[in-house]
Structures are given as structure tokens and as C-alpha cells.
Design a protein around this motif. Structure first.
Motif, PDB file in Angstrom:
ATOM      1  N   LYS A 177       0.824  -1.208   0.000  1.00 40.61           N
ATOM      2  CA  LYS A 177       0.000   0.000   0.000  1.00 40.61           C
ATOM      3  C   LYS A 177       0.859   1.260   0.000  1.00 40.61           C
ATOM      4  O   LYS A 177       0.496   2.279  -0.599  1.00 40.61           O
ATOM      5  CB  LYS A 177      -0.939  -0.014   1.203  1.00 40.61           C
ATOM      6  CG  LYS A 177      -2.032  -1.070   1.101  1.00 40.61           C
ATOM      7  CD  LYS A 177      -2.975  -1.010   2.296  1.00 40.61           C
ATOM      8  CE  LYS A 177      -4.118  -2.014   2.156  1.00 40.61           C
ATOM      9  NZ  LYS A 177      -5.030  -1.979   3.321  1.00 40.61           N
ATOM     10  N   GLY A 178       2.013   1.205   0.693  1.00 40.13           N
ATOM     11  CA  GLY A 178       2.906   2.358   0.713  1.00 40.13           C
ATOM     12  C   GLY A 178       3.457   2.672  -0.666  1.00 40.13           C
ATOM     13  O   GLY A 178       3.589   3.840  -1.056  1.00 40.13           O
ATOM     14  N   ILE A 179       3.784   1.626  -1.421  1.00 38.56           N
ATOM     15  CA  ILE A 179       4.272   1.816  -2.785  1.00 38.56           C
ATOM     16  C   ILE A 179       3.152   2.367  -3.672  1.00 38.56           C
ATOM     17  O   ILE A 179       3.371   3.289  -4.472  1.00 38.56           O
ATOM     18  CB  ILE A 179       4.798   0.492  -3.357  1.00 38.56           C
ATOM     19  CG1 ILE A 179       6.025   0.026  -2.573  1.00 38.56           C
ATOM     20  CG2 ILE A 179       5.159   0.651  -4.839  1.00 38.56           C
ATOM     21  CD1 ILE A 179       6.434  -1.403  -2.871  1.00 38.56           C
ATOM     22  N   GLU A 180       1.958   1.822  -3.517  1.00 41.20           N
ATOM     23  CA  GLU A 180       0.813   2.328  -4.288  1.00 41.20           C
ATOM     24  C   GLU A 180       0.584   3.818  -4.030  1.00 41.20           C
ATOM     25  O   GLU A 180       0.373   4.601  -4.957  1.00 41.20           O
ATOM     26  CB  GLU A 180      -0.453   1.566  -3.907  1.00 41.20           C
ATOM     27  CG  GLU A 180      -0.552   0.181  -4.479  1.00 41.20           C
ATOM     28  CD  GLU A 180      -1.905  -0.443  -4.172  1.00 41.20           C
ATOM     29  OE1 GLU A 180      -2.462  -1.067  -5.083  1.00 41.20           O
ATOM     30  OE2 GLU A 180      -2.395  -0.318  -3.035  1.00 41.20           O
ATOM     31  N   ALA A 181       0.627   4.195  -2.760  1.00 37.74           N
ATOM     32  CA  ALA A 181       0.383   5.590  -2.394  1.00 37.74           C
ATOM     33  C   ALA A 181       1.457   6.504  -2.977  1.00 37.74           C
ATOM     34  O   ALA A 181       1.155   7.602  -3.478  1.00 37.74           O
ATOM     35  CB  ALA A 181       0.334   5.725  -0.871  1.00 37.74           C
TER      36      ALA A 181
ATOM     37  N   PRO B 249       6.944  -0.414   7.158  1.00 34.54           N
ATOM     38  CA  PRO B 249       7.013  -1.020   5.832  1.00 34.54           C
ATOM     39  C   PRO B 249       6.508  -0.116   4.715  1.00 34.54           C
ATOM     40  O   PRO B 249       7.021  -0.156   3.600  1.00 34.54           O
ATOM     41  CB  PRO B 249       6.160  -2.277   5.969  1.00 34.54           C
ATOM     42  CG  PRO B 249       5.259  -2.009   7.129  1.00 34.54           C
ATOM     43  CD  PRO B 249       6.068  -1.172   8.071  1.00 34.54           C
ATOM     44  N   ALA B 250       5.487   0.695   5.015  1.00 31.72           N
ATOM     45  CA  ALA B 250       4.977   1.605   3.984  1.00 31.72           C
ATOM     46  C   ALA B 250       6.070   2.576   3.556  1.00 31.72           C
ATOM     47  O   ALA B 250       6.246   2.849   2.360  1.00 31.72           O
ATOM     48  CB  ALA B 250       3.756   2.358   4.502  1.00 31.72           C
ATOM     49  N   GLN B 251       6.827   3.091   4.530  1.00 32.21           N
ATOM     50  CA  GLN B 251       7.901   4.035   4.206  1.00 32.21           C
ATOM     51  C   GLN B 251       9.069   3.338   3.527  1.00 32.21           C
ATOM     52  O   GLN B 251       9.719   3.910   2.649  1.00 32.21           O
ATOM     53  CB  GLN B 251       8.384   4.741   5.469  1.00 32.21           C
ATOM     54  CG  GLN B 251       9.366   5.882   5.205  1.00 32.21           C
ATOM     55  CD  GLN B 251       8.805   6.936   4.271  1.00 32.21           C
ATOM     56  OE1 GLN B 251       7.705   7.440   4.484  1.00 32.21           O
ATOM     57  NE2 GLN B 251       9.529   7.259   3.210  1.00 32.21           N
ATOM     58  N   ILE B 252       9.345   2.097   3.928  1.00 30.18           N
ATOM     59  CA  ILE B 252      10.400   1.336   3.251  1.00 30.18           C
ATOM     60  C   ILE B 252      10.059   1.201   1.766  1.00 30.18           C
ATOM     61  O   ILE B 252      10.887   1.444   0.890  1.00 30.18           O
ATOM     62  CB  ILE B 252      10.563  -0.061   3.887  1.00 30.18           C
ATOM     63  CG1 ILE B 252      11.135   0.054   5.300  1.00 30.18           C
ATOM     64  CG2 ILE B 252      11.487  -0.938   3.026  1.00 30.18           C
ATOM     65  CD1 ILE B 252      11.154  -1.261   6.058  1.00 30.18           C
ATOM     66  N   GLY B 253       8.819   0.812   1.475  1.00 28.15           N
ATOM     67  CA  GLY B 253       8.395   0.658   0.091  1.00 28.15           C
ATOM     68  C   GLY B 253       8.426   1.951  -0.680  1.00 28.15           C
ATOM     69  O   GLY B 253       8.902   2.006  -1.823  1.00 28.15           O
ATOM     70  N   ALA B 254       7.912   3.017  -0.057  1.00 22.38           N
ATOM     71  CA  ALA B 254       7.882   4.317  -0.720  1.00 22.38           C
ATOM     72  C   ALA B 254       9.289   4.827  -1.005  1.00 22.38           C
ATOM     73  O   ALA B 254       9.576   5.348  -2.089  1.00 22.38           O
ATOM     74  CB  ALA B 254       7.120   5.319   0.143  1.00 22.38           C
ATOM     75  N   THR B 255      10.179   4.676  -0.021  1.00 21.54           N
ATOM     76  CA  THR B 255      11.561   5.126  -0.195  1.00 21.54           C
ATOM     77  C   THR B 255      12.252   4.346  -1.305  1.00 21.54           C
ATOM     78  O   THR B 255      12.959   4.915  -2.136  1.00 21.54           O
ATOM     79  CB  THR B 255      12.342   4.968   1.123  1.00 21.54           C
ATOM     80  OG1 THR B 255      11.737   5.768   2.138  1.00 21.54           O
ATOM     81  CG2 THR B 255      13.800   5.391   0.955  1.00 21.54           C
ATOM     82  N   ALA B 256      12.042   3.018  -1.324  1.00 19.24           N
ATOM     83  CA  ALA B 256      12.650   2.189  -2.363  1.00 19.24           C
ATOM     84  C   ALA B 256      12.154   2.604  -3.749  1.00 19.24           C
ATOM     85  O   ALA B 256      12.939   2.679  -4.707  1.00 19.24           O
ATOM     86  CB  ALA B 256      12.347   0.721  -2.100  1.00 19.24           C
TER      87      ALA B 256
END
Length: 328
Positions: A56-60, A282-289
Motif C-alpha cells: 500500500k505504501g508503494i501504491e500511495a 514497511p509503507a515508508q520502506i516501500g515508498a523510499t525504495a
């Protein structure tokens, strides 16, 4: 900036499913074939709250940037070959950049080598690629994004030190043998427990499995009636260990600390059962990546074979009864 294209997602997360697992794609493959995304993100699974939050973090972040991304995940933590098949499929699709949260430090490296050869930019997420084997496969990554897992384990171990009698008997339940995240968390916990004068009676792998952790905890509780603390390398195992504590009638007498900040673990803390969890973001990990992947592709960076990138850390937080309301 490119016009935003709706990110594909699983049925459990949105109306369209795009999970490619074990070498198969579901009935949404036609929709995927029409995707204009230049980026793919391959996660471990969607079996836990942690990976759902990262998805969801990556989607956002994709929506906020107006840059489409296609998301995939393996069937399970043991689907090593299936995840490699996903990587190879993404290479054939011609993505410019691929973010990968590998199931182990080794399982996707042949695919990463192929991607590097074709000029595809790679970002390593959560689980660290084995640097020597990555170089042997002539693979490269431009970034590595993860929580500092040694610090995570240390934070969990320190909680037990601060809340149990000095010299008390403690147990560490690890994830999967050879898994870097598990080994780092266990290492950090053991260091904190040793520094705090605790007595480690055992450290055993439960393969990230709740029932296995329950069985291990039950055995150690029976063998050590004066056991005072258990640190677990993820929340599923911590909830299993806590059930063993409940079964033994020792809630409050044995501290159980988990890792990840999963919703069920947070609820357990609020209900006075689980003692604490060290929550990753995890949302921030995904977004940062995803951000680092896009930036690297747009700037033409490919990474260098034989030179592994420094970790981009994402902070963790200890959740206890004192602050649990902030995380519900």
C-alpha cells in the motif's frame, strides 16, 4: 511527469489482481499486458500485515508521484524459485527499473545478473543481497533500503533487560536459518541481553511460523519454570509464543516481545497480552525504495558490479502498553 495510471493491485487490496506467483499469473494478465508502467516492485509475500502495508505504501507513493508501477509478490516465504520466475518475467516485460525484496540473499541473484546485463536498474528492499554472490552473478543494485535489523533486535532485547530481573532466563526465537533479517535481529537481541546480564537459555529457529514458535516456547517454559522473557524475530512467532505463555498461565510473568508492529500484535499489546513489538515502517520502506528506483532510472544510474550500495535506513519504534494507542 507522466500521467498517472492506476496501479494494479491484488483483489484483497483493490478491484484488480496482479499477483504473479510460482511462475503463474492470474486472470488479470490481459490487464497487465496493457500496463504502461516502466517500474516493477517484487515483494516477498502478501501473507502478513507487514507486506500488505509495504504494498500500500508503494501504491500511495506511485499515485502521489503520478508514476505507474506494477506490483508482484511470491506465494509464500518458501517460494524461492517462484520469486525468481517473477524477476525473469519482469526482465522479459522490459521494465526500466525493478525493486526486489528477495526471500533470501541468494534466490534471485541469477535474475539480477540478467537484469544488470540488460541495463535494468535494480533496488534491493528489506532483505540484503549476498554481496559476494551478487558480484559473482555480475549483478548490481543502486540502493538498499531496509530497517537496521540489528538495532531492531537490540531494541527488543533491551526492553526485556529493562523490565525483567537482572540475570533472568530468556529465550530468543529466530526466523529462518540463513535469513539475514532473522540473523541480524537475533544478533542484536542477544547482544542487548548479554550486555544487560540476562541468561540466554536458548536461541532456536521457528521458520517464521506461529505454531512452531508456540511449540518451541512451550518446551522452554516447561524446561525453565523461571523463564522471564522471550524475544521473537517477527510478530507471528511472538503471538505463538504468547499463546504458550497464556496456556501456561504466566501472562505478565514472562515478557514476550515481537518484531514488525503487525495489527494483531498491536491489538495483543492493547489487550495486555503481548509485552511489546518493535515496529518497522514497511509503507515508508516501500515508498523510499520506489523513490530511489525512479530517481536512479531518471538519472541513468545502473549501479556498479562488485560495489554494493550503502543501506538507506528507515527508523523503527518500540510499541508498548504506554504508547500502543498511537498505533491502533
Amino acid at each position: 511527469m507522466k500521467k498517472f495510471v492506476t496501479v494494479m493491485a491484488m483483489v484483497v487490496l483493490a478491484s484488480v489482481s496482479l499477483v504473479f506467483a510460482g511462475g503463474k499469473q492470474d486472470s488479470s494478465s490481459a490487464a497487465k499486458d496493457e500496463s504502461k508502467a516502466e517500474y516493477a516492485m517484487i515483494l516477498k509475500t502478501q501473507a502478513t500485515d507487514f507486506w500488505v502495508k509495504m504494498w500500500k505504501g508503494i501504491e500511495a507513493e506511485s499515485k502521489a508521484k503520478g508514476i505507474p508501477v506494477d506490483l508482484y509478490s511470491a506465494q509464500s516465504e518458501d517460494d524461492l524459485e517462484g520469486q525468481l520466475s517473477i524477476v525473469e518475467m519482469c526482465i522479459s516485460k522490459g521494465y526500466k527499473g525493478i525493486g526486489i525484496a528477495p526471500l533470501s540473499g541468494l534466490n534471485v541473484l541469477s535474475g539480477v545478473g540478467k537484469a544488470t546485463e540488460k541495463g535494468i536498474t535494480i533496488v534491493d528492499i528489506d532483505e540484503m543481497f549476498d554481496a559476494d554472490q551478487l558480484a559473482a552473478h555480475k549483478g548490481a543494485a543502486v540502493a538498499y533500503v531496509a530497517t537496521d535489523n540489528v538495532a531492531v533486535g537490540s531494541k527488543g532485547g533491551r526492553f526485556i533487560v529493562d523490565n525483567a530481573p537482572k540475570g533472568a532466563k530468556v529465550l530468543v526465537i529466530e526466523g529462518k536459518s540463513g535469513n539475514q533479517s532473522s540473523e541480524d535481529r537475533a544478533k542484536g537481541a542477544k547482544m542487548a541481553l548479554a550486555d544487560g546480564g540476562m541468561t540466554l537459555v536458548g536461541s532456536q529457529a521457528a521458520n517464521w511460523d506461529r505454531q512452531t514458535a508456540l511449540d518451541i516456547a512451550n518446551t522452554y517454559i516447561q524446561q525453565n519454570p523461571d523463564l522471564k522473557g522471550i524475544y521473537c524475530c517477527n510478530d507471528g512467532m511472538a503471538l505463538g509464543a504468547e499463546q504458550a505463555v497464556i496456556n501456561a498461565g504466566k501472562v505478565g510473568g514472562i515478557l514476550v516481545v515481537g518484531t514488525d508492529g503487525d495489527a494483531e500484535a498491536v491489538s495483543s499489546i492493547a489487550n495486555g497480552q503481548l509485552s511489546a513489538t518493535v515496529a518497522q515502517d514497511p509503507a515508508q520502506i516501500g515508498a523510499t525504495a520506489f523513490d530511489l528506483l525512479v530517481t536512479a532510472v531518471e538519472s541513468g544510474k545502473k549501479g556498479t558490479v562488485g560495489s554494493f550500495p550503502a543501506k538507506t535506513p528507515v527508523a523503527s519504534v518500540l510499541i508498548t502498553k504506554d504508547n500502543v494507542a498511537d498505533f491502533q
